[in-house]
Design a protein around this motif. Structure first.
Motif, PDB file in Angstrom:
ATOM      1  N   CYS A 276      -6.682 -36.676 -10.854  1.00  0.00           N
ATOM      2  CA  CYS A 276      -6.962 -36.092  -9.558  1.00  0.00           C
ATOM      3  C   CYS A 276      -5.866 -36.510  -8.596  1.00  0.00           C
ATOM      4  CB  CYS A 276      -8.326 -36.540  -9.029  1.00  0.00           C
ATOM      5  SG  CYS A 276      -8.729 -35.901  -7.379  1.00  0.00           S
ATOM      6  N   VAL A 277      -5.389 -35.541  -7.840  1.00  0.00           N
ATOM      7  CA  VAL A 277      -4.366 -35.799  -6.834  1.00  0.00           C
ATOM      8  C   VAL A 277      -4.917 -35.400  -5.476  1.00  0.00           C
ATOM      9  CG1 VAL A 277      -2.035 -35.304  -6.041  1.00  0.00           C
ATOM     10  CG2 VAL A 277      -2.520 -35.421  -8.487  1.00  0.00           C
ATOM     11  N   ALA A 278      -4.838 -36.302  -4.532  1.00  0.00           N
ATOM     12  CA  ALA A 278      -5.281 -36.035  -3.172  1.00  0.00           C
ATOM     13  C   ALA A 278      -4.073 -35.785  -2.288  1.00  0.00           C
ATOM     14  CB  ALA A 278      -6.095 -37.207  -2.629  1.00  0.00           C
ATOM     15  N   SER A 279      -4.193 -34.791  -1.448  1.00  0.00           N
ATOM     16  CA  SER A 279      -3.132 -34.491  -0.502  1.00  0.00           C
ATOM     17  C   SER A 279      -3.742 -34.275   0.875  1.00  0.00           C
ATOM     18  CB  SER A 279      -2.336 -33.258  -0.935  1.00  0.00           C
ATOM     19  OG  SER A 279      -3.164 -32.110  -1.001  1.00  0.00           O
ATOM     20  N   GLY A 280      -2.887 -34.178   1.856  1.00  0.00           N
ATOM     21  CA  GLY A 280      -3.364 -34.048   3.217  1.00  0.00           C
ATOM     22  C   GLY A 280      -3.551 -35.413   3.844  1.00  0.00           C
ATOM     23  N   ASN A 281      -4.597 -35.531   4.638  1.00  0.00           N
ATOM     24  CA  ASN A 281      -4.856 -36.771   5.364  1.00  0.00           C
ATOM     25  C   ASN A 281      -5.652 -37.744   4.499  1.00  0.00           C
ATOM     26  OD1 ASN A 281      -5.016 -38.697   7.361  1.00  0.00           O
ATOM     27  ND2 ASN A 281      -6.695 -37.686   8.457  1.00  0.00           N
ATOM     28  N   GLY A 282      -4.978 -38.288   3.510  1.00  0.00           N
ATOM     29  CA  GLY A 282      -5.652 -39.206   2.608  1.00  0.00           C
ATOM     30  C   GLY A 282      -5.719 -40.643   3.092  1.00  0.00           C
ATOM     31  N   PHE A 283      -5.137 -40.918   4.219  1.00  0.00           N
ATOM     32  CA  PHE A 283      -5.106 -42.288   4.725  1.00  0.00           C
ATOM     33  C   PHE A 283      -6.496 -42.846   4.977  1.00  0.00           C
ATOM     34  CE2 PHE A 283      -4.825 -45.338   8.267  1.00  0.00           C
ATOM     35  CZ  PHE A 283      -3.987 -46.284   7.692  1.00  0.00           C
TER      36      PHE A 283
END
Length: 116
Positions: free
Chosen positions: A22-29
């Motif tokens: 799974c890869v998370a993108s965007g505002n993953g902070f």
């Protein structure tokens, strides 16, 4: 916003191994936890494994000892290593992320099928 994309699902034989990604993108902070759920027709989506920011993990009883969840917070990636697969593991597997205290994000799902 956070976008989650899963991959790695395929048909495997009983007792085989498979790794989901799974890869998370965007505002993953602001992601506080990530995990994997699975769902079969006619049943509720169930938790498979979860990993928090402190690396604490939780597994469904049915997968303990067989599945291992891991996460690389710096790369916004997560994986689920599955071994000793059984037909009962057949399901659509979804990547999940909790952002902050209450926001939920889901991937589109990846199909895992285990033959008898």
């Amino acid at each position: 916003q956070v976008q989650l994309v899963e991959s790695g699902g395929e048909l495997v034989q009983y007792g085989g191994s498979l790794r989901l990604f799974c890869v998370a993108s965007g505002n993953g902070f602001g992601i506080s936890a990530m995990g994997w759920y699975r769902q079969v027709p006619g049943k509720q989506r169930e938790l498979v494994a979860m990993i928090a920011n402190d690396d604490n993990t939780d597994y469904a009883d049915s997968v303990k000892g067989r599945f291992t969840i891991s996460r690389d917070k710096s790369k916004n990636t997560m994986s689920l290593q599955m071994t000793s697969l059984k037909p009962e593991d057949t399901a659509v597997y979804y990547c999940y992320a909790r952002w902050g205290e209450s926001q939920d994000y889901w991937g589109q799902g990846t199909q895992v099928a285990v033959s008898s």
